[in-house]
Design an enzyme around this catalytic site. Sequence first.
Site, mmCIF file in Angstrom:
data_model
loop_
_atom_site.group_PDB
_atom_site.id
_atom_site.type_symbol
_atom_site.label_atom_id
_atom_site.label_comp_id
_atom_site.label_asym_id
_atom_site.label_seq_id
_atom_site.Cartn_x
_atom_site.Cartn_y
_atom_site.Cartn_z
ATOM 1 N N LYS A 113 0.819 -1.217 0.000
ATOM 2 C CA LYS A 113 0.000 0.000 0.000
ATOM 3 C C LYS A 113 0.851 1.265 0.000
ATOM 4 O O LYS A 113 0.454 2.285 -0.563
ATOM 5 C CB LYS A 113 -0.969 0.001 1.194
ATOM 6 C CG LYS A 113 -2.087 -1.002 0.986
ATOM 7 C CD LYS A 113 -3.117 -0.967 2.082
ATOM 8 C CE LYS A 113 -4.220 -1.975 1.811
ATOM 9 N NZ LYS A 113 -5.061 -2.217 2.975
ATOM 10 N N LYS A 196 -4.543 -11.287 -6.131
ATOM 11 C CA LYS A 196 -5.779 -11.615 -5.405
ATOM 12 C C LYS A 196 -6.916 -10.681 -5.847
ATOM 13 O O LYS A 196 -6.655 -9.547 -6.269
ATOM 14 C CB LYS A 196 -5.562 -11.579 -3.888
ATOM 15 C CG LYS A 196 -5.372 -10.214 -3.326
ATOM 16 C CD LYS A 196 -5.472 -10.197 -1.807
ATOM 17 C CE LYS A 196 -5.417 -8.751 -1.375
ATOM 18 N NZ LYS A 196 -5.596 -8.435 -0.018
ATOM 19 N N LYS A 199 -10.530 -5.009 -3.694
ATOM 20 C CA LYS A 199 -11.410 -3.854 -3.872
ATOM 21 C C LYS A 199 -10.689 -2.759 -4.634
ATOM 22 O O LYS A 199 -11.309 -1.920 -5.266
ATOM 23 C CB LYS A 199 -11.772 -3.267 -2.497
ATOM 24 C CG LYS A 199 -12.649 -4.125 -1.637
ATOM 25 C CD LYS A 199 -12.807 -3.458 -0.263
ATOM 26 C CE LYS A 199 -13.285 -4.432 0.779
ATOM 27 N NZ LYS A 199 -13.062 -3.970 2.151
HETATM 28 P P1 TYM Z 1 -10.475 -6.357 4.220
HETATM 29 O O1 TYM Z 1 -11.538 -5.361 4.459
HETATM 30 O O2 TYM Z 1 -9.439 -6.086 3.191
HETATM 31 O O3 TYM Z 1 -11.103 -7.757 3.840
HETATM 32 C C1 TYM Z 1 -12.122 -8.328 4.615
HETATM 33 C C2 TYM Z 1 -11.950 -9.828 4.687
HETATM 34 O O4 TYM Z 1 -11.970 -10.411 3.378
HETATM 35 C C3 TYM Z 1 -10.832 -11.252 3.207
HETATM 36 N N1 TYM Z 1 -10.395 -11.174 1.799
HETATM 37 C C4 TYM Z 1 -10.258 -12.223 0.987
HETATM 38 N N2 TYM Z 1 -10.442 -13.537 1.184
HETATM 39 C C5 TYM Z 1 -10.226 -14.363 0.127
HETATM 40 N N3 TYM Z 1 -9.842 -13.930 -1.105
HETATM 41 C C6 TYM Z 1 -9.642 -12.612 -1.341
HETATM 42 N N4 TYM Z 1 -9.290 -12.198 -2.561
HETATM 43 C C7 TYM Z 1 -9.848 -11.691 -0.272
HETATM 44 N N5 TYM Z 1 -9.763 -10.347 -0.166
HETATM 45 C C8 TYM Z 1 -10.096 -10.044 1.108
HETATM 46 C C9 TYM Z 1 -9.784 -10.672 4.142
HETATM 47 O O5 TYM Z 1 -8.799 -11.636 4.479
HETATM 48 C C10 TYM Z 1 -10.632 -10.284 5.323
HETATM 49 O O6 TYM Z 1 -10.873 -11.396 6.150
HETATM 50 N N6 TYM Z 1 -7.222 -5.816 7.948
HETATM 51 C C11 TYM Z 1 -8.521 -6.361 7.603
HETATM 52 C C12 TYM Z 1 -9.659 -5.776 8.420
HETATM 53 C C13 TYM Z 1 -9.507 -5.911 9.891
HETATM 54 C C14 TYM Z 1 -9.650 -7.100 10.656
HETATM 55 C C15 TYM Z 1 -9.506 -6.710 12.007
HETATM 56 C C16 TYM Z 1 -9.884 -8.433 10.317
HETATM 57 C C17 TYM Z 1 -9.293 -4.887 10.763
HETATM 58 N N7 TYM Z 1 -9.294 -5.378 12.033
HETATM 59 C C18 TYM Z 1 -9.581 -7.642 13.042
HETATM 60 C C19 TYM Z 1 -9.957 -9.353 11.344
HETATM 61 C C20 TYM Z 1 -9.810 -8.973 12.691
HETATM 62 C C21 TYM Z 1 -8.797 -6.037 6.148
HETATM 63 O O7 TYM Z 1 -8.220 -5.166 5.574
HETATM 64 O O8 TYM Z 1 -9.779 -6.747 5.607
#
Ligand code: TYM
Length: 334
Positions: A113, A196, A199
């Site tokens: 990022k 991957k 978004k």
């Molecule tokens: P975020 O918002 O990017 O994504 C949310 C969840 O979706 C999963 N994910 C995927 N799984 C499979 N294939 C993909 N291509 C894919 N893209 C996204 C992510 O692994 C996630 O589970 N840092 C985290 C948000 C967060 C969080 C937390 C998660 C903040 N605090 C505490 C768990 C516990 C994030 O950016 O997710």
Amino acid sequence: MTKRILSCMQPTSHLHLGNYLGALKNWVHLQDEGAECFYGVVDLHAITQPYEAGDLLDATREIAAAYIAGGVDPEKSALFVQSAIPGHSQLMWLLATMTQMGKLERMTQFKDKAGKHKERAGLGLFSYPVLMAADILLYKTTHVPVGEDQKQHLELAREIAGTFNHRYDVEHFVVPEPYITGAGTRVMSLRDGSQKMSKSADSDMSRINLTDDADMIAKKIRKAKTDPEPLPGDLKGLEARPEALNLVTIYAALAETSGEKVLEEFGGKSFSEFKPALSDLAVAKLEPITRRMNELMSDKAEIDNILVKGAERAQAVAEPVVEDTMKIMGFWRG
Ligand code: TYM
């Protein structure tokens, strides 16, 4: 012991199929197994990259609506907005004092990022994983259901919990276990099987959004990159075919089966047969979610009601943990 679950998503844009298959689906399974679940919309994380202040509120409500439409039951699970619970930021500061910068510098998501100009990246982006550790440790979480891309952040949260307990010689924080399971833990882009699904990718054709209608889903799958070979009879035959593997994986995750089973059925068939089947399956699974999401989004007051109740439940757990943490660290508490 009852499992205590916490997981979150950022209100940065629409949720996509990767978010659903990698995370949300498992959230619902855990909830339905009777675990105690906390699911957050992490708006404080969302502002670590450029964003529009005027869009944040709608994006926050949309993610909450997606959780519910995807099967999170707000009666069973506490559904809350991160910034409504002060403990997240409070605990983050406390944990930041015991997190080495070297460890944060090694985080691959920060490197991705921040790009080439690391020195211009904000402190918020750099310390993002500490806030995520605070999210998790604040609820004494035992299991964190996420996609594979969050593994490194979770490892850091485990280390921080261990550092705290060791430094203060307490068994205060629970060391959380990752819960990364099922066929869809790493859904790839429909345009490039080495990236991957995300978004932030430029092309909307690279992902299926939970807001896409049936025609759009069918179009994206029809146009998904593949190769000219028919599908093989087993997974070994997909080793050097990332795009084909991705579509088979998506099918398996949607149908709640394994890649092997999908190939037993489709081995020897061409993509002109497989893609329409995948498209029908994706529409059958996603259309009800999209419909429900749209219904929910037309009643914002109802979403807010749910979020207020969820925040009360989250706060009841979070506040005493912050208090205890501060006492252990020797702070004056009046
Ligand atoms: P975020 O918002 O990017 O994504 C949310 C969840 O979706 C999963 N994910 C995927 N799984 C499979 N294939 C993909 N291509 C894919 N893209 C996204 C992510 O692994 C996630 O589970 N840092 C985290 C948000 C967060 C969080 C937390 C998660 C903040 N605090 C505490 C768990 C516990 C994030 O950016 O997710």
